[in-house]
Scaffold this active site. Structure first.
Site, PDB file in Angstrom:
ATOM      1  N   GLY A   7       0.845  -1.175   0.000  1.00 10.45           N
ATOM      2  CA  GLY A   7       0.000   0.000   0.000  1.00 10.45           C
ATOM      3  C   GLY A   7       0.882   1.226   0.000  1.00 10.45           C
ATOM      4  N   GLY A   9       0.495   4.414  -0.728  1.00 11.71           N
ATOM      5  CA  GLY A   9      -0.110   5.739  -0.730  1.00 11.71           C
ATOM      6  C   GLY A   9       0.766   6.719   0.020  1.00 11.71           C
ATOM      7  CB  ALA A  10      -0.007   9.894   1.711  1.00  9.53           C
ATOM      8  CG  MET A  11       1.491   6.251   6.862  1.00 14.82           C
ATOM      9  SD  MET A  11       2.076   7.785   7.624  1.00 14.82           S
ATOM     10  CE  MET A  11       0.516   8.546   8.032  1.00 14.82           C
ATOM     11  N   GLY A  12       2.409   4.989   3.187  1.00 16.93           N
ATOM     12  CA  GLY A  12       3.330   3.957   2.731  1.00 16.93           C
ATOM     13  C   GLY A  12       4.551   4.555   2.059  1.00 16.93           C
ATOM     14  CE  LYS A 188      -3.734   7.471  13.272  1.00 16.51           C
ATOM     15  NZ  LYS A 188      -2.811   6.508  12.658  1.00 16.51           N
ATOM     16  CG  ASN A 196      -9.700   9.959   8.655  1.00 15.49           C
ATOM     17  OD1 ASN A 196      -9.248  10.017   7.529  1.00 15.49           O
ATOM     18  ND2 ASN A 196      -8.950   9.640   9.702  1.00 15.49           N
ATOM     19  CB  SER A 261      -5.966   9.114   5.062  1.00 10.91           C
ATOM     20  OG  SER A 261      -6.739   8.547   6.106  1.00 10.91           O
ATOM     21  CD  GLU A 274      -8.675   2.672   5.399  1.00  9.32           C
ATOM     22  OE1 GLU A 274      -8.011   1.635   5.393  1.00  9.32           O
ATOM     23  OE2 GLU A 274      -8.274   3.751   5.890  1.00  9.32           O
TER      24      GLU A 274
END
Length: 313
Positions: A7, A9-12, A188, A196, A261, A274
């Protein structure tokens, strides 16, 4: 260490860049072909705390891994929750009996899927307070500071968790082994369960939402539902401390201008969210435990309505 970022994306991308800079052997696996092509052709570009950075990391489509010769020591999961099963199926030829899987997905209960593919003793659950933004194919924005908490699920496997924490910390990702990861995950989840969905529905960054007159009471209602469900699972958090942490998201000098996200997924990239694994999970668990969750249920319904309106894929 051979590391798969599942994955990208931004964090990955953040974890991929920082681990590659630390000397680890990293590959990226994702389903967005345009993003993959851009990384392979021009490198993964980042605005890294104001500095332009380019890292050349091999990237692969998760549907084209059968001929990729890569034996993973560590898989870090950043795929979307609803795509987790398919991602792990795709990675099957890279997973060995000693492969460690660290799950850093948003939401709750992902270990039930992961244990179908790797030994339970090799699963780590964690959460991260780092932030990142996707600007477009092959380009991300990385700013601020953060940390990672993680814990081994296997009894007596603290050495496995510490090994991974050391690798991450060597890459300046500030990891530590926790003895109570569910507390961290729920904490979290409270941040995700407020920032979100609300910022996505309101088309707002976190600071602008925080400046509204009704931000604090809305946040308090949602947090109270999360913590009530957590208590039903013998996880106890300090409500005042959780809300204080969320209030920190409104700071314009740190991360307040960030769009979460879910906003990036739905509003910018027209992707399904999600929400069912964050607020929706609280609704499901609330029904199981007899805990009312009207705010989470309403927010989940609003996000699904928005997905339908914009015909998210």
């Amino acid at each position: 260490m051979n590391i798969v970022i599942a994955g990208a994306g931004a964090m990955g991308s953040r974890f991929g860049i920082m681990l590659k800079q630390a000397g680890e052997n990293v590959i990226l696996v994702d389903g967005w072909q345009q993003h993959i092509d851009e990384i392979n052709q021009n490198g993964l570009k980042a605005n890294f705390n104001g500095q332009d950075v380019t890292e050349f990391i091999s990237a692969y489509n998760q549907n084209d891994l059968s001929d990729v010769d890569f034996s993973a020591d560590l898989v870090i999961l950043f795929t979307k929750a609803m795509q987790l099963d398919n991602m792990l199926q795709s990675l099957d030829n890279m997973l060995g009996k000693d492969t460690i899987v660290l799950c850093l997905l948003n939401g709750i209960g992902h270990e039930d899927v992961i244990k179908k593919y790797v030994d339970y003793d090799n699963i780590l659950l964690g959460n991260t307070m780092w932030t990142a933004g996707m600007e477009g194919p092959g380009k991300v924005t990385l700013f601020g500071n953060g940390s990672v908490d993680l814990q081994n699920l296997g009894e007596g496997k603290e050495d496995v968790a510490q090994k991974v924490a050391d690798v991450l910390t060597n890459a300046d990702l500030n990891a530590r082994v926790s003895s109570d990861i569910l507390t961290s995950i729920y904490r979290k989840a409270c941040v995700n369960g407020t920032m979100n969905g609300l910022c996505t529905i309101l088309d707002s960054n976190m600071a602008d939402f925080g400046d509204t007159s009704v931000a604090k009471p809305i946040v308090q209602k949602i947090v109270s539902e999360f913590l009530a469900v957590a208590r039903a699972e013998n996880v106890f958090l300090d409500e005042e401390a959780v809300i204080e942490q969320i209030n920190g998201c409104f700071n314009r000098e740190t991360i307040g201008l960030h769009h979460p996200s879910m906003y990036q997924d739905l509003i910018i990239n027209n992707r399904l969210t999600e929400i069912d694994y964050i607020n929706g999970a609280i609704v499901r668990k609330g029904k199981e435990y007899g805990v009312p969750t009207p705010y989470c249920e309403f927010l989940t319904q609003l996000i699904h309505s928005k997905e339908e309106i914009v015909e998210a894929k």
